[in-house]
Scaffold this motif. Structure first.
Motif, mmCIF file in Angstrom:
data_model
loop_
_atom_site.group_PDB
_atom_site.id
_atom_site.type_symbol
_atom_site.label_atom_id
_atom_site.label_comp_id
_atom_site.label_asym_id
_atom_site.label_seq_id
_atom_site.Cartn_x
_atom_site.Cartn_y
_atom_site.Cartn_z
ATOM 1 N N GLY A 43 0.821 -1.141 -0.142
ATOM 2 C CA GLY A 43 0.096 -0.029 -0.050
ATOM 3 C C GLY A 43 0.805 1.388 -0.213
ATOM 4 O O GLY A 43 1.954 1.389 0.865
ATOM 5 N N GLY A 44 0.549 2.360 -0.814
ATOM 6 C CA GLY A 44 1.374 3.637 -1.072
ATOM 7 C C GLY A 44 2.737 3.176 -1.168
ATOM 8 O O GLY A 44 3.097 2.558 -2.341
ATOM 9 N N GLU A 45 3.844 3.474 -0.447
ATOM 10 C CA GLU A 45 5.108 3.376 -0.749
ATOM 11 C C GLU A 45 5.422 1.904 0.013
ATOM 12 O O GLU A 45 6.786 2.008 0.334
ATOM 13 C CB GLU A 45 5.911 4.617 -0.435
ATOM 14 C CG GLU A 45 6.083 5.016 1.112
ATOM 15 C CD GLU A 45 4.906 6.129 1.448
ATOM 16 O OE1 GLU A 45 5.161 6.796 2.093
ATOM 17 O OE2 GLU A 45 3.818 6.060 0.518
ATOM 18 N N GLU A 46 4.669 1.280 0.570
ATOM 19 C CA GLU A 46 5.017 -0.037 1.386
ATOM 20 C C GLU A 46 4.943 -1.116 0.544
ATOM 21 O O GLU A 46 4.044 -1.305 -0.078
ATOM 22 C CB GLU A 46 4.270 -0.049 2.500
ATOM 23 C CG GLU A 46 4.452 1.086 3.653
ATOM 24 C CD GLU A 46 3.835 0.693 5.094
ATOM 25 O OE1 GLU A 46 4.047 0.947 6.087
ATOM 26 O OE2 GLU A 46 2.726 -0.104 4.837
ATOM 27 N N PHE A 47 5.853 -1.851 0.809
ATOM 28 C CA PHE A 47 6.007 -3.516 0.076
ATOM 29 C C PHE A 47 6.092 -4.419 1.141
ATOM 30 O O PHE A 47 6.811 -4.446 2.012
ATOM 31 C CB PHE A 47 7.164 -3.515 -0.795
ATOM 32 C CG PHE A 47 7.273 -2.205 -2.039
ATOM 33 C CD1 PHE A 47 6.581 -2.665 -3.234
ATOM 34 C CD2 PHE A 47 7.614 -1.145 -2.168
ATOM 35 C CE1 PHE A 47 6.569 -1.732 -4.357
ATOM 36 C CE2 PHE A 47 7.684 -0.242 -2.926
ATOM 37 C CZ PHE A 47 6.922 -0.535 -3.973
ATOM 38 N N LEU A 48 5.798 -5.587 0.904
ATOM 39 C CA LEU A 48 5.931 -6.498 1.609
ATOM 40 C C LEU A 48 6.683 -7.858 0.988
ATOM 41 O O LEU A 48 6.205 -8.170 -0.232
ATOM 42 C CB LEU A 48 4.702 -7.173 2.233
ATOM 43 C CG LEU A 48 4.572 -8.195 3.286
ATOM 44 C CD1 LEU A 48 5.101 -7.791 4.646
ATOM 45 C CD2 LEU A 48 3.008 -8.841 3.651
ATOM 46 N N VAL A 49 7.464 -8.437 1.549
ATOM 47 C CA VAL A 49 8.223 -9.650 1.054
ATOM 48 C C VAL A 49 8.147 -10.717 2.131
ATOM 49 O O VAL A 49 8.344 -10.647 3.151
ATOM 50 C CB VAL A 49 9.876 -9.431 0.788
ATOM 51 C CG1 VAL A 49 10.482 -10.486 0.174
ATOM 52 C CG2 VAL A 49 9.959 -7.972 -0.197
ATOM 53 N N MET A 50 7.763 -11.972 1.346
ATOM 54 C CA MET A 50 7.555 -13.076 1.942
ATOM 55 C C MET A 50 8.759 -13.994 1.458
ATOM 56 O O MET A 50 9.000 -14.266 0.264
ATOM 57 C CB MET A 50 6.191 -13.769 1.818
ATOM 58 C CG MET A 50 5.882 -14.945 2.517
ATOM 59 S SD MET A 50 4.483 -15.772 2.304
ATOM 60 C CE MET A 50 4.513 -16.255 0.362
ATOM 61 N N CYS A 51 9.382 -14.695 2.492
ATOM 62 C CA CYS A 51 10.518 -15.562 2.253
ATOM 63 C C CYS A 51 10.444 -16.788 2.673
ATOM 64 O O CYS A 51 10.614 -17.046 4.046
ATOM 65 C CB CYS A 51 11.916 -14.811 2.742
ATOM 66 S SG CYS A 51 12.206 -13.110 2.311
ATOM 67 N N PRO A 52 9.790 -17.858 1.967
ATOM 68 C CA PRO A 52 9.594 -19.387 2.324
ATOM 69 C C PRO A 52 10.725 -19.902 2.865
ATOM 70 O O PRO A 52 11.873 -19.579 2.283
ATOM 71 C CB PRO A 52 8.898 -19.764 1.143
ATOM 72 C CG PRO A 52 8.576 -18.786 0.310
ATOM 73 C CD PRO A 52 9.500 -17.548 0.743
ATOM 74 N N GLU A 53 10.409 -20.652 3.858
ATOM 75 C CA GLU A 53 11.789 -21.418 4.360
ATOM 76 C C GLU A 53 13.258 -20.671 4.590
ATOM 77 O O GLU A 53 14.206 -21.192 4.377
ATOM 78 C CB GLU A 53 11.985 -22.736 3.327
ATOM 79 C CG GLU A 53 10.776 -23.472 3.116
ATOM 80 C CD GLU A 53 11.095 -24.889 2.367
ATOM 81 O OE1 GLU A 53 12.245 -25.080 2.214
ATOM 82 O OE2 GLU A 53 10.020 -25.598 2.094
ATOM 83 N N THR A 54 12.825 -19.762 5.227
ATOM 84 C CA THR A 54 14.125 -18.673 5.484
ATOM 85 C C THR A 54 13.986 -18.083 6.996
ATOM 86 O O THR A 54 12.939 -17.662 7.248
ATOM 87 C CB THR A 54 14.037 -17.485 4.370
ATOM 88 O OG1 THR A 54 13.991 -18.018 3.281
ATOM 89 C CG2 THR A 54 15.263 -16.634 4.648
ATOM 90 N N ASP A 55 15.020 -18.388 7.753
ATOM 91 C CA ASP A 55 14.933 -17.736 9.091
ATOM 92 C C ASP A 55 15.141 -16.277 9.072
ATOM 93 O O ASP A 55 15.641 -15.787 8.012
ATOM 94 C CB ASP A 55 15.884 -18.670 9.790
ATOM 95 C CG ASP A 55 17.657 -18.497 9.388
ATOM 96 O OD1 ASP A 55 17.685 -17.730 8.545
ATOM 97 O OD2 ASP A 55 18.300 -19.548 9.886
ATOM 98 N N LEU A 56 15.444 -15.760 10.218
ATOM 99 C CA LEU A 56 15.560 -14.325 10.360
ATOM 100 C C LEU A 56 16.878 -13.912 9.910
ATOM 101 O O LEU A 56 17.031 -12.875 9.296
ATOM 102 C CB LEU A 56 15.452 -13.969 11.976
ATOM 103 C CG LEU A 56 15.027 -12.570 12.305
ATOM 104 C CD1 LEU A 56 13.739 -12.320 11.380
ATOM 105 C CD2 LEU A 56 14.884 -12.408 13.859
#
Length: 531
Positions: free
Chosen positions: A449-462
């Motif tokens: 939304g707006g200037e925000e993006f969301l990245v989902m990283c499967p099978e990836t720890d912090l």
């Protein structure tokens, strides 16, 4: 040829006339009915928020009124240490009893402050603080509410305050209760079931914004934001406006006991799109009906051709309904009617096939549009939410892990203000392409939304996610953007565990993003904020 011309002429005239008339009528009806229904939904949402805010802050008003009548609190500057501790214990008890309260405190005309677990900065003077001044202006009534930044944490708070008077009925100080604006605003921002773009916020009767999910809007007026005059002289009402190239519909209602105005907003485009789809379907249905009526009328042109026309209708209906077994054995006469019958059967088959292909193509395009952000060509929020649910369920079932990166472009408003929204759109597109090219094929990035993006990283720890986020920050910072400016991003991380819902993860990532902003931007934060 004469009969064919007559049938064709009559069918075209009737079909076009009916289609045009009913298209205009149905389009108008669907539009006004859709807008009317939308306002009903918005008003219902607005009223629900009205009740919530009324309940939320009426208890705050009551607490302020109660504390303002306490003689010890009124005369605190002249009391001993034990009495002052009693006052602080009272404040603490009320704070524990109501988790919606951030701070309870009282300031006095000598500049002193009574508050639990808080050390004012050096040189602190209660009298000059905005909450104190607001109470003085509102005396003897409770203030109408004031959004302000806490002097140390810079957190946005809304203050409800009232003057304290001594035994001589002279103002001796101010009692105030603060609530977190972000906490309330996030509750008001929750999407409605009907319209995903809807959100609500609170303003004073003069239009000054009290609670809003965008901190930049606080202390401004509604008229300042929409560049148009809005008056809230009724108990409830409606208005529309344009904001950042987006047309919006809004409903407002007044909370009588505290005097605030609750405004609920939804993007007009979200209302119009289903209306357009309904209109298209209606026109399609009307068109089919018009063609059938034209066939009936053409059959009445000559009684001597009624039988072959009935047989033609049966044959056409069989094609339309998919009855492949239909075979009446009827042979059309070897004249114009026979030729027309053969042509219409072929036309119906081809048209039905073409119509199905057209509808299938349109449905595919509509499905793609519904899950794609049109500016960045990335998955939109709806799509990324669906992917999040799938990954979360997979992680629960197979005990896998995955992480989220919440990204926000630093100083994006400055880019829009300096170079214009077209340049801002260009930056959004370039950053979306950089992220697509930098991320792994298994990662999913979408515009949140707006200037925000969301990245989902499967099978990836912090740790792996942090490395990826740092790489994104570096890639974007070193990229030569078309606007000629160095642009950076901030990122907040979150890792899945069994105790977190999707909403919890998004909130944690969002909180960490805010922390990254607070730390100066162009950084990655992954620490979870404690309760």
């Amino acid at each position: 040829m004469t009969i064919r011309k007559e049938l064709f002429k009559s069918s075209i005239i009737l079909s076009c006339s009916i289609l045009i008339i009913f298209s205009i009528l149905s389009s108008s009806f669907l539009y006004y009915a859709g807008i009317s229904n939308a306002y009903v939904v918005i008003r219902q949402r607005n009223q629900a928020v009205n009740y919530f805010i009324a309940g939320y802050f009426t208890k705050i008003h009551n607490a302020v009124q109660f504390l303002a009548s306490n003689r010890k609190i009124q005369n605190a500057p002249s009391l001993g240490a034990n009495d002052l501790q009693d006052i602080l214990n009272l404040y603490k008890s009320l704070e524990i009893a109501d988790p919606d309260i951030n701070y309870i405190y009282s300031g006095y005309k000598n500049g002193s402050l009574l508050i639990n677990n808080y050390t004012p900065p050096e040189g602190y003077n209660s009298v000059v603080r905005p909450w104190y001044q607001e109470a003085i202006k509102s005396a003897p009534d409770i203030s109408g509410g004031l959004p302000y930044k806490e002097i140390k944490t810079k957190e946005w708070l809304v203050s409800i305050s009232k003057v304290l008077v001594d035994v001589e009925n002279k103002i001796n100080g101010v009692i105030s209760i603060d609530c977190s604006i972000d906490t309330v605003a996030n509750l008001l921002k929750k999407r409605g079931e009907n319209y995903k773009s809807s959100y609500s916020f609170a303003v004073k009767p003069d239009g000054k914004i009290l609670i809003h999910h965008e901190n930049s809007a606080l202390t401004k007026t509604v008229s300042d934001i929409i560049n148009s005059s809005v008056r809230f002289d009724k108990k409830n009402g409606e208005f529309s406006y344009k904001l950042k190239d987006t047309y919006k519909l809004a409903c407002y209602s007044r909370i009588d006991n505290i005097g605030w105005i609750i405004i609920t907003v939804v993007d007009k485009s979200e209302i119009i799109k289903p209306i357009i789809l309904q209109t298209f379907v209606s026109i399609l249905i009307i068109g089919v009906v018009a063609v059938l009526l034209a066939w009936v009328l053409s059959a009445s042109l000559s009684k001597r051709f009624i039988v072959p026309l009935i047989e033609l209708k049966k044959s056409v209906n069989a094609i339309v309904t998919g009855n492949c077994d239909h075979d009446s054995g009827y042979e059309y006469p070897n004249n114009e009617i026979g030729t027309i019958a053969t042509d219409i059967e072929q036309f119906t088959e081809n048209e039905l096939y073409n119509r199905n292909i057209e509808l299938q193509t349109i449905n595919e395009k509509l499905e793609l549009l519904s899950i794609t952000d049109q500016l960045t060509k990335l998955p939109n929020r709806h799509k990324i939410n669906n992917e999040l649910e799938k990954e979360w369920e997979r992680a629960i079932r197979y005990k896998n892990s995955f992480s989220l990166i919440m990204i926000d472009i630093d100083w994006f408003k400055k880019i829009n203000d300096t170079y214009g929204h077209q340049a801002g759109d260009s930056v959004l597109y370039e950053i979306s392409q950089l992220m697509k090219n930098t991320l792994r094929s298994t990662d999913i990035v979408g515009r949140w939304g707006g200037e925000e993006f969301l990245v989902m990283c499967p099978e990836t720890d912090l740790s792996g996610t942090k490395a990826l986020a740092v790489k994104l920050c570096s890639t974007i910072e070193n990229y030569q953007f078309t606007v000629g400016e160095t642009i950076t991003i901030s990122a907040g991380l979150c890792e899945f565990d069994d105790n977190k819902s999707i909403e919890d993860m998004i909130k944690e990532a969002d909180n960490n993003l805010y922390e990254a902003k607070r730390q100066g931007r162009n950084t990655v934060v992954h620490l979870t904020k404690g309760p």
